[in-house]
Design a protein around this motif. Structure first.
Motif, PDB file in Angstrom:
ATOM      1  N   PRO A  75     114.795  48.383  43.096  1.00 22.31           N
ATOM      2  CA  PRO A  75     115.804  49.450  43.101  1.00 22.31           C
ATOM      3  C   PRO A  75     117.030  49.018  42.317  1.00 22.31           C
ATOM      4  O   PRO A  75     117.258  47.831  42.092  1.00 22.31           O
ATOM      5  CB  PRO A  75     116.128  49.607  44.595  1.00 22.31           C
ATOM      6  CG  PRO A  75     115.827  48.272  45.185  1.00 22.31           C
ATOM      7  CD  PRO A  75     114.662  47.726  44.405  1.00 22.31           C
ATOM      8  N   GLY A  76     117.821  50.013  41.886  1.00 20.10           N
ATOM      9  CA  GLY A  76     119.038  49.698  41.164  1.00 20.10           C
ATOM     10  C   GLY A  76     118.978  50.116  39.711  1.00 20.10           C
ATOM     11  O   GLY A  76     118.017  50.745  39.263  1.00 20.10           O
ATOM     12  N   PRO A  77     120.009  49.761  38.941  1.00 21.66           N
ATOM     13  CA  PRO A  77     120.105  50.172  37.534  1.00 21.66           C
ATOM     14  C   PRO A  77     119.183  49.330  36.655  1.00 21.66           C
ATOM     15  O   PRO A  77     119.446  48.146  36.422  1.00 21.66           O
ATOM     16  CB  PRO A  77     121.586  49.930  37.194  1.00 21.66           C
ATOM     17  CG  PRO A  77     121.999  48.822  38.110  1.00 21.66           C
ATOM     18  CD  PRO A  77     121.191  48.996  39.373  1.00 21.66           C
ATOM     19  N   PHE A 246     128.497  52.095  49.156  1.00 23.13           N
ATOM     20  CA  PHE A 246     128.103  51.827  47.774  1.00 23.13           C
ATOM     21  C   PHE A 246     127.045  50.723  47.700  1.00 23.13           C
ATOM     22  O   PHE A 246     126.186  50.741  46.807  1.00 23.13           O
ATOM     23  CB  PHE A 246     129.339  51.485  46.939  1.00 23.13           C
ATOM     24  CG  PHE A 246     130.125  52.702  46.547  1.00 23.13           C
ATOM     25  CD1 PHE A 246     129.995  53.250  45.281  1.00 23.13           C
ATOM     26  CD2 PHE A 246     130.976  53.328  47.441  1.00 23.13           C
ATOM     27  CE1 PHE A 246     130.703  54.387  44.919  1.00 23.13           C
ATOM     28  CE2 PHE A 246     131.687  54.466  47.093  1.00 23.13           C
ATOM     29  CZ  PHE A 246     131.548  55.003  45.831  1.00 23.13           C
ATOM     30  N   TYR A 247     127.076  49.768  48.626  1.00 22.59           N
ATOM     31  CA  TYR A 247     126.023  48.754  48.651  1.00 22.59           C
ATOM     32  C   TYR A 247     124.674  49.399  48.975  1.00 22.59           C
ATOM     33  O   TYR A 247     123.658  49.089  48.348  1.00 22.59           O
ATOM     34  CB  TYR A 247     126.352  47.667  49.674  1.00 22.59           C
ATOM     35  CG  TYR A 247     125.342  46.538  49.701  1.00 22.59           C
ATOM     36  CD1 TYR A 247     125.456  45.455  48.838  1.00 22.59           C
ATOM     37  CD2 TYR A 247     124.253  46.572  50.576  1.00 22.59           C
ATOM     38  CE1 TYR A 247     124.523  44.429  48.861  1.00 22.59           C
ATOM     39  CE2 TYR A 247     123.317  45.560  50.597  1.00 22.59           C
ATOM     40  CZ  TYR A 247     123.461  44.483  49.732  1.00 22.59           C
ATOM     41  OH  TYR A 247     122.526  43.473  49.746  1.00 22.59           O
ATOM     42  N   LEU A 252     119.069  51.183  47.498  1.00 22.61           N
ATOM     43  CA  LEU A 252     117.992  52.102  47.866  1.00 22.61           C
ATOM     44  C   LEU A 252     117.611  53.095  46.786  1.00 22.61           C
ATOM     45  O   LEU A 252     116.666  53.862  46.968  1.00 22.61           O
ATOM     46  CB  LEU A 252     118.378  52.867  49.145  1.00 22.61           C
ATOM     47  CG  LEU A 252     118.673  52.004  50.373  1.00 22.61           C
ATOM     48  CD1 LEU A 252     119.140  52.861  51.532  1.00 22.61           C
ATOM     49  CD2 LEU A 252     117.447  51.185  50.758  1.00 22.61           C
ATOM     50  N   VAL A 253     118.328  53.135  45.668  1.00 19.42           N
ATOM     51  CA  VAL A 253     118.049  54.146  44.661  1.00 19.42           C
ATOM     52  C   VAL A 253     117.052  53.612  43.635  1.00 19.42           C
ATOM     53  O   VAL A 253     117.200  52.507  43.115  1.00 19.42           O
ATOM     54  CB  VAL A 253     119.345  54.617  43.968  1.00 19.42           C
ATOM     55  CG1 VAL A 253     120.019  53.480  43.200  1.00 19.42           C
ATOM     56  CG2 VAL A 253     119.062  55.779  43.025  1.00 19.42           C
ATOM     57  N   HIS A 258     120.986  58.299  36.557  1.00 21.53           N
ATOM     58  CA  HIS A 258     120.969  59.735  36.773  1.00 21.53           C
ATOM     59  C   HIS A 258     120.603  60.084  38.209  1.00 21.53           C
ATOM     60  O   HIS A 258     120.970  61.146  38.706  1.00 21.53           O
ATOM     61  CB  HIS A 258     120.003  60.415  35.810  1.00 21.53           C
ATOM     62  CG  HIS A 258     120.450  60.350  34.383  1.00 21.53           C
ATOM     63  ND1 HIS A 258     121.525  61.068  33.916  1.00 21.53           N
ATOM     64  CD2 HIS A 258     119.985  59.635  33.327  1.00 21.53           C
ATOM     65  CE1 HIS A 258     121.699  60.817  32.622  1.00 21.53           C
ATOM     66  NE2 HIS A 258     120.779  59.962  32.255  1.00 21.53           N
ATOM     67  N   VAL A 259     119.888  59.192  38.886  1.00 19.04           N
ATOM     68  CA  VAL A 259     119.507  59.432  40.263  1.00 19.04           C
ATOM     69  C   VAL A 259     120.636  59.055  41.215  1.00 19.04           C
ATOM     70  O   VAL A 259     120.838  59.696  42.252  1.00 19.04           O
ATOM     71  CB  VAL A 259     118.224  58.651  40.614  1.00 19.04           C
ATOM     72  CG1 VAL A 259     117.831  58.865  42.064  1.00 19.04           C
ATOM     73  CG2 VAL A 259     117.082  59.065  39.690  1.00 19.04           C
TER      74      VAL A 259
END
Length: 415
Positions: A75-77, A246-247, A252-253, A258-259
């Motif tokens: 997960p993450g950028p 924010f953590y 979890l993304v 964009h998500v």
């Protein structure tokens, strides 16, 4: 790219060219990329490939593809995670921080300034030069797809996996489609493509991190993910609640910047930390700056209603949303290098790498192509940009500038 350039691009990184560098060197390279890498995470992967595989040869194409594959699983950028990984491979933990700081600082500062009220420049969404940057992003991604496909999908089996992955990603335009394409690619690779795995890499990824650090980082990631919500409930002070929100978003993304934008909107609007209009204004500004879209968090922290806000709030949110990526990569990279050298895993990675090419191909269409190519003139500028990148070996940062200038001039001439 010239014939010589094409040969250079095909050269694998030798132990000499992949030698350990300094954090200062890593920072300088990533700062330039942070100032010029427009187009979102998929375009960033194209910029990284041009800079570190083709030009500087810090690593070879398969190693780069393996790092991209790892970033898709976590997960993450994704593009920031690839950059952090490249920093670790080049200069250890200081290199990871230098890569993140150089790539992230320009857009983070821009978003904090925007949060302080630099809105008098007007609505950037209709700016011709910004549209030119989106057109160049099409060329950058197309060049990345072309280069990686030649290396990672040279036969009909792997090309079929790539096309299938692209179709699945387009049919299910969410993190589920991306993860599904990668999982399917891994299964097909493990079952059918073992003969394409090649020899075990003679040179391991130069992960300059002790295993004990990796284990500690993985444990800390889980402790913070579970413990921060409990701490925020027990000690309901704004800094703790802000860091927790924010953590968790960074942890979890799946699916990149964009998500995360609507996810953060759900975190900050319902509790009344800021208005929906302020969030949407920041979302528009995030599209106009280079670097990772996750720096939207810096804007949100700056315009936050309850303190801490301003630059301090922006810094807290920025660190909180990127910290999970640091911990996950420090925890995973040393073990990932060992895993990718196992025959069964290498066979699976053949399919995964082909699927990653498919994901890039899908992203080339949506959102990159669909958000940039609206008229024959757009297509013409994109073709010229691709020609400069692929055949004339013009540096991507210069193509970015030329694309923005050409689009602006075209608007002035045509009206």
């Amino acid at each position: 790219m010239t014939a010589a350039g094409g040969q250079a691009e095909a050269v694998a990184a030798t132990p000499e060219t992949a030698a350990r560098g300094s954090a200062g060197e890593v920072f300088r390279v990533f700062l330039r990329l942070g100032l010029t890498s427009f187009g979102g995470p998929v375009a960033h992967l194209g910029y990284f490939r041009s800079e570190f595989v083709a030009r500087r040869q810090w690593l070879d194409e398969p190693a780069y593809a393996d790092i991209v594959a790892l970033s898709q699983f976590l997960p993450g950028p994704s593009s920031s995670q690839v950059g952090i990984s490249l920093g670790i491979l080049r200069a250890g933990l200081p290199g990871a921080f230098a890569a993140w700081l150089g790539f992230t600082m320009p857009s983070a500062l821009a978003m904090i300034l925007f949060g302080y009220g630099v809105t008098r420049i007007g609505d950037l969404s209709q700016a011709a030069w910004l549209h030119g940057l989106k057109i160049v992003a099409v060329a950058v991604v197309a060049n990345a797809v072309w280069g990686m496909a030649r290396s990672l999908c040279p036969d009909r089996e792997r090309a079929s996996v790539a096309v299938g992955g692209a179709i699945l990603a387009l049919a299910v335009p969410s993190a589920a489609g991306q993860v599904g394409a990668i999982a399917a690619g891994a299964l097909i690779g493990w079952a059918l493509l073992g003969r394409h795995a090649g020899a075990t890499p003679s040179e391991p990824l130069a992960v300059h991190l002790p295993r004990s650090w990796s284990i500690a980082a993985a444990i800390l990631f889980v402790v913070l993910l579970v413990g921060l919500p409990l701490l925020a409930a027990a000690v309901p002070v704004q800094p703790v609640k802000l860091f927790d929100a924010f953590y968790r978003s960074g942890s979890l993304v799946f699916g990149g910047g964009h998500v995360v934008l609507p996810l953060l909107q759900a975190e900050v609007v319902p509790p009344g930390w800021e208005s929906n209009d302020a969030v949407l204004a920041g979302y528009g500004a995030a599209q106009a700056v280079p670097g990772p879209l996750f720096t939207f968090a810096a804007y949100l922290g700056t315009v936050m209603g309850p303190p801490p806000n301003g630059w301090l709030g922006g810094a807290i949110c920025l660190v909180a949303i990127f910290l999970p990526s640091f911990l996950l990569l420090i925890g995973a990279l040393p073990f990932w290098d060992a895993l990718r050298r196992q025959p069964a895993v290498r066979a699976a990675l053949v399919g995964v790498n082909a699927a990653v090419v498919g994901l890039l191909l899908a992203a080339l269409y949506r959102p990159v192509w669909t958000s940039a190519i609206f008229a024959p003139a757009d297509f013409a500028i994109g073709l010229v940009a691709f020609l400069l990148l692929a055949l004339w070996a013009v540096p991507p940062w210069l193509v970015v500038i030329l694309g923005a200038v050409a689009t602006q001039l075209l608007v002035l001439v045509i009206g």
